[in-house]
Design an enzyme around this catalytic site. Structure first.
Site, PDB file in Angstrom:
ATOM      1  N   LYS A  64      37.173   4.798  37.834  1.00  0.00           N
ATOM      2  CA  LYS A  64      37.938   3.882  38.517  1.00  0.00           C
ATOM      3  C   LYS A  64      37.952   2.512  37.988  1.00  0.00           C
ATOM      4  O   LYS A  64      38.877   1.666  37.896  1.00  0.00           O
ATOM      5  CB  LYS A  64      37.809   3.789  40.017  1.00  0.00           C
ATOM      6  N   ASP A 101      43.779   3.651  47.314  1.00  0.00           N
ATOM      7  CA  ASP A 101      42.410   3.783  48.236  1.00  0.00           C
ATOM      8  C   ASP A 101      42.408   2.961  49.374  1.00  0.00           C
ATOM      9  O   ASP A 101      41.857   3.584  50.478  1.00  0.00           O
ATOM     10  CB  ASP A 101      41.208   3.848  47.297  1.00  0.00           C
TER      11      ASP A 101
END
Length: 264
Positions: A64, A101
């Site tokens: 990420k 997210d």
């Protein structure tokens, strides 16, 4: 059209089942696949995807931070969080990075965290997103704990929250570590790995890890009477937002949830 999920490992991911069910539901001839990519090959793999028929990708452990770093364009949320979990490729091959997210986590809560004391376990990409989301949503306090204290302290300093030297009392506990993923730790072993020895379950517990059976953390929480949210619901919510970024269509949430819960 192709999309996929980049991770290492990635074999456990239910995102292909979730996203492919959504594509079928809305009548799109798209396919979502697993893309197992080791860290040393991440950049070159991502750069090759647009020319290989990919519209975008999800990004999971451990990529990420790298996803944000290589992007040509970054959403405000991804830049503020310092991590990306969703990539969108332009026709010219440019990489746009976003983070679903954070909003996906808040949607899965189905409860306003404003005024609550929150404790986030984990200082990786998911932990960054959750910490930022809770801070932005008005939590009274957000504390971060990590098995490597230096990582938690750095994240807390960067996002302006508190570094917890050890887990303690809170209103909302979120596991954003990989504990319980590989291998799936059970019982006291998992609680010890999360630093929760001797800690009582708080009113609400969220575990971003998902598995066929409830994780040891969620079993502990339910025994203590906590309200719980499992990783599948969080996965569905962030996946729905990614789906909408790629396709411009409203995500069929119930279809995606049913696919996530299916063992087939």
């Amino acid at each position: 059209m192709l999309v996929g999920v980049l991770g290492w490992p990635v074999g456990h991911s239910r995102s292909p089942a979730i996203q492919n069910a959504a594509f079928r539901e809305v009548g799109l001839d798209w396919r979502y696949v697993r893309l197992p990519v080791p860290p040393e090959l991440f950049d070159e793999t991502v750069r090759a995807l647009p020319m290989s028929g990919y519209r975008g990708a999800n990004v999971t452990i451990p990529h990420k931070h790298a996803a944000l770093a290589l992007a040509d364009e970054r959403s405000a949320a991804a830049a503020a969080i310092g991590a990306a979990n969703t990539l969108l490729f332009s026709e010219e091959g440019k990489v746009q990075a976003d983070n679903t997210d954070a909003p996906g986590f808040l949607a899965a809560l189905d409860e306003d965290p404003a005024g609550k004391r929150a404790l986030v376990l984990g200082a990786g990409g998911a932990g960054r997103a959750v910490t930022w989301a809770l801070r932005e949503a008005g939590a009274a306090e957000v504390a971060v704990w990590n098995r490597t204290p230096e990582r938690a302290a750095a994240l807390a300093d960067e996002l302006g929250v508190r570094h917890a030297e050890r887990p303690g009392a809170c209103d909302l506990l979120v596991n954003a570590t990989s504990v319980g993923l590989e291998p799936p730790l059970r019982g006291d072993e998992a609680l010890h790995a999360l630093g929760l020895d001797g800690v009582d379950p708080p009113p609400m517990v969220v575990d971003l890890v998902y598995s066929e059976e409830p994780t040891a953390l969620l079993e502990w929480a339910r025994r203590g009477g906590s309200r719980t949210v499992d990783g599948l619901e969080v996965l569905v919510r962030q996946g729905a937002l990614s789906f909408e970024r790629w396709t411009g269509r409203e995500a069929p949430l119930e279809t995606m949830r049913a696919a996530a819960l299916s063992r087939s």
